[in-house]
Design a protein around this motif. Structure first.
Motif, short mmCIF file in Angstrom:
data_model
loop_
_atom_site.label_atom_id
_atom_site.label_comp_id
_atom_site.label_asym_id
_atom_site.label_seq_id
_atom_site.Cartn_x
_atom_site.Cartn_y
_atom_site.Cartn_z
N GLY B 60 -70.23 8.13 124.34
CA GLY B 60 -68.87 8.49 123.92
C GLY B 60 -68.88 9.48 122.76
O GLY B 60 -67.95 10.27 122.58
N GLY B 61 -69.95 9.46 121.97
CA GLY B 61 -70.04 10.35 120.81
C GLY B 61 -70.72 11.67 121.11
O GLY B 61 -70.86 12.51 120.22
N PHE B 62 -71.15 11.85 122.35
CA PHE B 62 -71.81 13.12 122.71
C PHE B 62 -70.77 14.22 122.83
O PHE B 62 -69.86 14.13 123.64
CB PHE B 62 -72.59 12.95 124.03
N ARG B 63 -70.92 15.25 121.98
CA ARG B 63 -69.88 16.29 121.95
C ARG B 63 -70.31 17.57 122.66
O ARG B 63 -69.57 18.53 122.68
CB ARG B 63 -69.52 16.59 120.50
#
Lengths: 333, 205
Positions: B60-63
């Motif tokens: 979810g935090g992979f941008r």
């Protein structure tokens, strides 16, 4: 002129392709002139080639992977998803990335509220009475104090200055407080934390890399204590052995202490080695020969023996590096 | 074939199947790193799957600022370093040998050498070479091993490795030098004449 030592220092860089194209070409040319260095280089590349060849055969065959995937699926199924996914589910389908600005705004507001509350509280309470003691611990010049003093001197007549100084309560304002301290014959000072920070900054500048802070954070409390003890012992050894009239008993204490420290050093080094803590391992390894030499000094050591150890101590700057290693770890903002 | 960024997007929305498809592309690479790092196929499977679990939790935090594999490798290194810390207490004997007995169990796991038509002697010879490599790696500390693998297998630069492992570039170079020397020693690569490598497998070819 070919220098084998220098060339071999470059071999790792050359083997792992860390030299640029030009430097790499120069290094290869250099190798051509020295069969020994060339053999060293070839054996390194050969070892890596064989390593690749062998390790490829250690990889599982294709039939292994479906089972691996099944096991991974099972583990994922039993594993709870990350908090962002759970929060998104709970909110009702919000994409986690959409949540980020909201969370950021919320955090910023919370920080502002805390800041405002702290500021209000400081305004109401004022500085703590104990602050003066901390502030007057160490004398260091403060430009603000100078200007305040000058202002006092300019605005008041000579006879009135002492009256003004005694009338002002030291806790009213830090600048006035420091000025009062100065007028009492004590130079103004800065907080202890600032001094320590300055020391750490100096260390970083002097070492010129990011290593010291990281390395210091890798040492255990026990290792740091050990470094402190070793540092004191080495200082004592250096001073005592440098004395002109050296009696045989003079170094008995250092020798005894060195034996104890040597034992402790070996244990800590092995521990660091097992944990793969390279900075600690290196620091302890560099200390060990000195401890060993001092511990094994004869009853009546010659000035040559002592001078040799002293000279090595100085050359390796061991005492200074122990001081750095045992310094507290601070994060510089 | 579904594009990687689509799979990432779906995985970020909680699609487990998409995540598994994503994992399939990199699982061999991560497993190989774990195998050389732990020198044990069982531990390698555990550790590599732990990497995937962490990646699943953190996706979810992979941008997308860096590539997916770069991001995944960061998780891998952190997982390995955590594993190293967790093993501290269990690491009492210091060095762990990769024994032939364990290699026999590779067959049970389907980890037999890639060429099934090989003669038994050849297979044994190959297994012995693997054992030698693993013993050579076992002579290194876990950190040195990780540094070597990140450099040689992953092609990371000194600076990248130094940042990932929180060490200096000098330490990285030292670890690499030590690693290569150990391997040279264990693989029987001679210093004087590197061409005459006493590598039994070569003679066979």
């Amino acid at each position: 002129m070919h220098d084998c030592v220098k060339t071999r220092e470059l071999l790792v860089d050359l083997v792992f392709d860390e030299l640029g194209p030009e430097a790499g070409r120069r290094a290869l040319l250099e190798l051509e002139g020295c069969p020994d260095c060339q053999a060293q280089y070839r054996s390194m590349t050969e070892a890596l080639r064989v390593f690749d060849q062998v390790t490829d055969t250690a990889m599982p065959e294709e039939s292994y992977w479906p089972g691996y995937e099944t096991r991974l699926r099972e583990r994922l199924r039993t594993e709870r998803p990350g908090w962002t996914l759970r929060l998104a589910d709970w909110i009702g389908g919000f994409h986690p990335l959409m949540m980020r600005p909201l969370v950021a705004v919320g955090l910023a507001l919370a920080l502002l509220a805390v800041g405002w509350w702290t500021w209000q509280r400081r305004q109401a309470v004022g500085p703590s009475p104990g602050a003066l003691d901390v502030a007057t611990e160490t004398p260091t010049p403060q430009p603000k104090v100078e200007s305040h003093d000058e202002v006092v001197a300019k605005t008041a007549k000579p006879g009135e200055i002492s009256k003004i100084r005694t009338a002002v309560h030291p806790a009213v304002h830090p600048t006035v407080r420091l000025a009062a301290a100065k007028s009492n014959g004590k130079a103004p000072s800065v907080r202890r934390e600032e001094r320590v920070r300055k020391i750490v900054e100096d260390v970083v500048v002097s070492r010129g890399s990011d290593q010291p802070l990281i390395a210091a954070s890798l040492f255990t409390a026990e290792t740091i204590r050990h470094f402190e003890k070793a540092q004191l012992m080495l200082r004592s050894f250096r001073n005592t052995s440098a004395a002109k009239r050296l009696a045989a008993t003079d170094l008995a204490y250092e020798r005894q202490l060195s034996r104890r420290l040597l034992y402790q050093n070996i244990l800590l080094r092995r521990d660091a080695e097992m944990k793969g803590n390279l900075p600690a391992e290196e620091a302890l390894s560099s200390l060990e020969p000195f401890l060993l030499d001092i511990a094994n000094l004869p009853d009546n050591p010659s000035s040559g023996e002592l001078g040799g150890i002293r000279e090595r101590l100085q050359r390796k700057e061991l005492i200074a590096s122990l001081q750095i290693s045992s310094a507290p770890t601070y994060q510089i903002p | 074939m579904i594009q990687e960024d689509k799979l990432i997007e779906r995985a970020q929305e909680g699609d487990q199947e998409a995540f598994c498809l994503l994992a399939r592309s990199y699982q061999r690479r991560i497993y190989a790193l774990a195998l050389h790092y732990t020198r044990d196929p069982h531990e390698a499977e555990d550790l590599s799957q732990e990497v995937w679990l962490k990646a699943y939790q953190a996706i979810g935090g992979f941008r997308g600022e860096a590539g997916f594999y770069t991001w995944l490798r960061r998780i891998t290194v952190n997982t390995f370093l955590n594993h190293q810390r967790a093993m501290k207490t269990m690491y009492s004997s210091g060095k762990k040998a990769f024994r032939l007995g364990e290699l026999v169990s590779l067959d049970e796991l389907g980890l037999a050498p890639a060429e099934p038509r090989q003669a038994p002697e050849e297979r044994l010879q190959q297994q012995m070479m693997v054992e030698k490599v693993m013993e050579g790696l076992g002579e290194l500390t876990p950190q040195q091993r990780l540094i070597f693998l990140l450099k040689h297998r992953e092609g990371m630069t000194y600076d990248e490795i130094a940042r990932s492992c929180a060490v200096s570039t000098g330490t990285v170079k030292k670890a690499l030098f030590r690693a290569i020397n150990r391997l040279r020693e264990y693989l029987g690569v001679k210093l004087s004449a590197a061409e005459d490598v006493s590598y039994a497998a070569r003679e066979r070819r």
